[in-house]
Design a protein around this motif. Structure first.
Motif, PDB file in Angstrom:
ATOM      1  N   TYR A   1      -6.457  20.322 -27.141  1.00 33.32           N
ATOM      2  CA  TYR A   1      -7.181  20.730 -25.935  1.00 33.32           C
ATOM      3  C   TYR A   1      -7.554  19.541 -25.045  1.00 33.32           C
ATOM      4  O   TYR A   1      -8.468  19.635 -24.231  1.00 33.32           O
TER       5      TYR A   1
ATOM      6  N   ASN B   1      -1.475  22.846 -36.629  1.00 32.79           N
ATOM      7  CA  ASN B   1      -2.062  23.581 -35.498  1.00 32.79           C
ATOM      8  C   ASN B   1      -1.740  25.074 -35.560  1.00 32.79           C
ATOM      9  O   ASN B   1      -2.540  25.903 -35.140  1.00 32.79           O
ATOM     10  N   ILE B   2      -0.552  25.388 -36.085  1.00 30.79           N
ATOM     11  CA  ILE B   2      -0.166  26.797 -36.231  1.00 30.79           C
ATOM     12  C   ILE B   2      -0.915  27.417 -37.413  1.00 30.79           C
ATOM     13  O   ILE B   2      -1.532  28.466 -37.285  1.00 30.79           O
ATOM     14  N   ASN B   3      -0.856  26.758 -38.568  1.00 33.63           N
ATOM     15  CA  ASN B   3      -1.439  27.333 -39.781  1.00 33.63           C
ATOM     16  C   ASN B   3      -2.927  27.625 -39.619  1.00 33.63           C
ATOM     17  O   ASN B   3      -3.430  28.641 -40.090  1.00 33.63           O
ATOM     18  N   ILE B   4      -3.630  26.698 -38.976  1.00 29.95           N
ATOM     19  CA  ILE B   4      -5.080  26.877 -38.815  1.00 29.95           C
ATOM     20  C   ILE B   4      -5.370  27.646 -37.524  1.00 29.95           C
ATOM     21  O   ILE B   4      -6.511  27.918 -37.192  1.00 29.95           O
ATOM     22  N   ALA B   5      -4.290  28.005 -36.803  1.00 27.61           N
ATOM     23  CA  ALA B   5      -4.415  28.731 -35.533  1.00 27.61           C
ATOM     24  C   ALA B   5      -5.337  27.987 -34.569  1.00 27.61           C
ATOM     25  O   ALA B   5      -6.206  28.580 -33.927  1.00 27.61           O
ATOM     26  N   SER B   6      -5.145  26.666 -34.492  1.00 29.15           N
ATOM     27  CA  SER B   6      -5.961  25.846 -33.583  1.00 29.15           C
ATOM     28  C   SER B   6      -5.547  26.059 -32.141  1.00 29.15           C
ATOM     29  O   SER B   6      -6.390  26.232 -31.255  1.00 29.15           O
ATOM     30  N   GLY B   7      -4.247  26.044 -31.890  1.00 32.51           N
ATOM     31  CA  GLY B   7      -3.733  26.158 -30.536  1.00 32.51           C
ATOM     32  C   GLY B   7      -2.387  25.440 -30.452  1.00 32.51           C
ATOM     33  O   GLY B   7      -1.906  24.912 -31.456  1.00 32.51           O
ATOM     34  N   THR B   8      -1.793  25.429 -29.264  1.00 32.11           N
ATOM     35  CA  THR B   8      -0.510  24.738 -29.101  1.00 32.11           C
ATOM     36  C   THR B   8      -0.705  23.549 -28.155  1.00 32.11           C
ATOM     37  O   THR B   8      -1.046  23.715 -26.987  1.00 32.11           O
TER      38      THR B   8
ATOM     39  N   ASP C   1       2.645  21.950 -37.411  1.00 30.06           N
ATOM     40  CA  ASP C   1       2.488  22.947 -38.476  1.00 30.06           C
ATOM     41  C   ASP C   1       1.021  23.226 -38.747  1.00 30.06           C
ATOM     42  O   ASP C   1       0.618  24.383 -38.917  1.00 30.06           O
TER      43      ASP C   1
ATOM     44  N   HIS D   1     -11.572  24.743 -30.451  1.00 29.48           N
ATOM     45  CA  HIS D   1     -12.689  25.013 -29.550  1.00 29.48           C
ATOM     46  C   HIS D   1     -14.056  24.765 -30.190  1.00 29.48           C
ATOM     47  O   HIS D   1     -14.931  24.155 -29.580  1.00 29.48           O
TER      48      HIS D   1
END
Lengths: 418, 418
Positions: A262, A285-292, A283, A225
């Protein structure tokens, strides 16, 4: 020269299908596949034979988004917010590749690690250093990894110790492209880091170079975001992030865009219509908590999707682990959607990490006739009860449980490299 | 006998803290920790010394929820809906443990695998077979794994080929408990599979046995929506799932409840008030797409939480991988909550997989004085650039990147077992 490999062949010709040739024979002529046969035709009976017995023989893996100079920071800084992670680790680590000796040592290790893990084709970000980039290309080619490598372009919003002026960037890019002529299987790809790190002028110049030299392009798109908001601020005339690449002439077939977490319907349509490939990096996107990322949706809409390890946002260089994580991320997407979106099956994730990736390099699905062999051979000696399982079950288990040491052989560009 | 281990010691005394003793000495007397010292006290200078040089020495791992007879199906059936998965794989695989020879072979391998991966303490489900359960306990004890093993109780809603009558279940449970007297470090734990597979009568009887024999209890709780609805149907007088255990006398200190994905505030309060431990099984919850457990919330509310691999719903037996997946699941929880819930840091996940787990067995945090040593020694020779990193960075990377072969030594109950 004719060679014959014996074993159990599995590949995914299309999304969701798994073809198997149990106890089969793959015939190679000068490293190129003649065909796979359930019984070896008489005319090849005298050929040199490599018997992998009951092992699984699969297409080798493709990794279409990873940052080579972040390899030394793999698995670190995962607790940090994105900006601290960039400042404390990423830029500092990448900056060290100004030292050619360091680059040589790390890139030799990285190239070897890729082969050990069965990754034979890549699209890779280097650092902004021309010399280190050339060293990386050399080391990849020597180890047997083929594909694309890009000297990173970044002339704004970068730390003082790791940036280039627009002029420097142009000059070094041209020097790099000139030097690239000597490589055969590793080719250059233009690599603006992402919109925030490239001035409009540099972006447009890269677009011109892409056209003039007929070069592919890779960058990042709609990962999180705050990045999207930043791009909007930097390019207020662009409705969406992708337009910042499009207006510079960088949005075209053979353009790779990492993440697309996004990307909305319109941005996804622009990918499909222009033949841009979305590189899903579960991986990271999860590790950096970007999104799914909406992978199922992109696939249904006809967007071309392939996988990237995205080291070192991703902590896994092994593409089987990346495929697993792709499945897991898709299960989160399923849960997030109230169990409405289908998750990705094992065969689908495998397709994305092999067939979908290798098609970017022009390869046919599976073990394409007339094409140089890219394959991995997996032995599951460590695992219990293998004799009772179907080939499909063994395949599934291989995706979930194989470790690098289970990959007993790797073929790349028709040659055995492990 | 005095022994000295030399290396870099790290442990997590409490949630979120990481203690380090670089270049330290751990002194053991008859396998029990005397202390860790930055400089070796003079009085121990003649003791037998094991020099692990620059390696990391960490507390060994605890796995508080796993199904031993599902080990042969690890990494398979991950694309199936839960009920098909149970029918096609789980029950059929577990039923095979009626054969003691099969049980011996698989359980020997499993016990060895646990030690190889640094897991030295477990709470484990066996199958419903008494003899196979005793074989499992023998094999664990021989390999050096200690903790609890439960013969599974299931007298309803089970397939014909894998069930027991209530009478049979009671008789076999008593026979099993009698035979358990011979074990020293592996002890019995009562194990109703879950409410749907145990009649009210059997549950109450198990409650009586738990009290009479002073035994701990383990089962499953609030794993997914359909299971919760089923329990509600089977026990309409119970407002919440946990009450089905509580009314039978099975809800008490030393009760382990796996999953707790959908445990609401009241159920979580019941856990805290009664001293019930929630076992978080991140990989399984993802693979089966059950949901994301509210781990951060449970911790903040004072619920005791530890980790389980939950093989074979989980595909990872290695607890470092389970810790990683715990972090990843917590990052999904963070995203799902609109980035409001904090994710679990590396040190926090490590705490849950070591200190929190071992405290269930009465152990002090870290390398407790006077306690038999449980430790793993990790060498990261394979990884780049180790000499430039801080101990904390190496720890983080070890959690993310270590493979079983990097675990060069394992101590359990004070003895070296790898």
């Amino acid at each position: 020269m004719i060679q014959v490999l014996h074993g159990n062949f599995l590949y995914t010709p299309s999304l969701g299908t798994l073809e198997t040739v149990p106890d089969g024979y793959l015939v190679l002529q000068d490293g190129r596949t003649v065909g796979i046969f359930s019984e070896l035709p008489e005319r090849f009976s005298d050929a040199e034979r490599t018997d992998f017995k009951n092992a699984l023989i699969l297409p080798a893996f493709t990794d279409l988004h990873l940052h080579a100079p972040q390899y030394p920071m793999l698995g670190m800084g995962m607790d940090l917010p994105l900006l601290d992670w960039l400042e404390r680790y990423t830029f500092r680590t990448e900056a060290r590749f100004g030292d050619p000796d360091y680059a040589r040592r790390i890139y030799r290790e990285l190239a070897q690690k890729l082969i050990e893990n069965g990754t034979t084709r890549v699209a890779m970000f280097s650092s902004l250093h021309t010399d280190a980039t050339l060293i990386l290309m050399e080391e990849l080619e020597n180890a047997g990894v083929s594909g694309y490598v890009g000297k990173v372009s970044m002339d704004r919003n970068s730390p003082d110790y790791y940036t280039e002026s627009t002029e420097q960037s142009k000059r070094e890019t041209l020097r790099w492209l000139k030097e690239c002529e000597r490589f055969r299987t590793v080719r250059p790809i233009l690599t603006p880091r992402f919109t925030p790190s490239c001035s409009d002028g540099l972006m447009r110049w890269l677009g011109d170079v892409a056209r003039e030299y007929d070069l592919p392009v890779q960058s990042h798109l709609s990962e999180n975001h705050s990045e999207i908001a930043w791009v909007k601020e930097l390019a207020p005339s662009c409705e969406r992030y992708w337009e910042t690449y499009a207006r510079a002439g960088l949005w075209k077939p053979k353009t790779l865009m990492a993440h697309c977490v996004y990307s909305d319907e319109i941005e996804r349509k622009a990918m499909r219509d222009y033949g841009v490939t979305a590189i899903h990096c579960a991986d990271s996107n999860i590790n950096i908590a970007s999104g799914t990322a909406p992978v199922r949706q992109m696939l249904e809409e006809g967007v071309h999707v392939a996988l990237g390890s995205d080291i070192a946002g991703g902590a896994q260089i092994n593409m089987l682990e990346v495929m697993q994580m792709t499945i897991r991320a898709s299960k989160f997407k399923r849960m997030e959607s109230g169990w409405k979106t289908d998750f990705l099956s094992v065969a689908e994730a495998f397709y994305l990490g092999t067939t979908a990736g290798s098609s970017y390099f022009g390869a046919k699905p599976g073990f394409g006739e007339g094409e140089p062999l890219h394959a991995v051979v997996i032995e599951e000696g460590r695992l219990p009860d293998a004799d009772r399982l179907t080939l499909r079950e063994r395949f599934e288990r291989a995706v979930y449980l194989s470790k690098p040491q289970d990959i007993v052989a790797v073929y790349a560009e028709g040659k055995r490299v492990k």
